[in-house]
Design a protein around this motif. Structure first.
Motif, short mmCIF file in Angstrom:
data_model
loop_
_atom_site.label_atom_id
_atom_site.label_comp_id
_atom_site.label_asym_id
_atom_site.label_seq_id
_atom_site.Cartn_x
_atom_site.Cartn_y
_atom_site.Cartn_z
N ASN A 171 0.82 -1.21 0.00
CA ASN A 171 0.00 0.00 0.00
C ASN A 171 0.85 1.26 0.00
N PHE A 172 2.11 1.17 0.35
CA PHE A 172 3.00 2.32 0.33
C PHE A 172 3.69 2.47 -1.03
N TRP A 188 2.51 4.71 7.69
CA TRP A 188 3.24 5.58 6.77
C TRP A 188 4.50 6.16 7.39
N SER A 205 2.03 7.98 -1.25
CA SER A 205 1.03 7.05 -0.73
C SER A 205 0.24 7.63 0.44
#
Length: 153
Positions: free
Chosen positions: A27-28, A48, A149
């Motif tokens: 997802n990053f 994050w 992201s």
């Protein structure tokens, strides 16, 4: 009843795979040019902040390697690149309140490009610098992808 069990097993598999991708850093790395490198750099990051910290730390390590084995005429460019990455780390620690992180990471990439351009201007072999700087460049590009992201989340 058997169809319902199959459906539940299939659904659980999809959920598990989705969560596994999240944990592995996918997802990053949605906008990363080199997704495997990105996923490796942020592996184990739970959020994050951890992902961007890991990415910038590894980019700084790549700059240190390039500084040791690179062309001495690139010393200033490597120093500037390292300084921009250090600024980025400070911005991360302070929460990126002013939104300057992307600018700082981009400036680090520009500083690195100054090395290759300087060698070309001096009519020296820029290919050697490009090869050496490739790892640094890719690591910095991962930082940009991870930074992006956060706004995509």
């Amino acid at each position: 009843m058997v169809d319902l069990k199959r459906c539940i097993v299939a659904l659980l598999s999809v959920v598990y795979l989705s969560l596994a991708r999240h944990v592995d850093g996918a997802n990053f790395c949605g906008t990363a040019m080199d997704k495997p490198l990105c996923e490796n750099m942020v592996k184990g990051a739970a959020n994050w902040d951890e992902a961007i910290t890991k990415a910038v730390t590894q980019a700084m390590a790549e700059v240190a390697k390039a500084t040791q084995s690179g062309n001495p005429k690139c010393k200033e460019a490597y120093t500037d690149t390292e300084d921009k990455l250090k600024e980025s780390m400070e911005t991360i620690k302070s929460g990126n309140k002013d939104g300057s992180l992307n600018f700082q990471i981009s400036a680090a990439l520009t500083s690195l490009e100054d090395c290759t351009n300087a060698l070309k201007d001096l009519k020296e072999d820029g290919a050697a610098a490009e090869k050496l700087n490739h790892g640094v460049e890719q690591a910095i590009r991962v930082c940009l992808a991870v930074d992006t992201s956060k706004s995509a989340a």
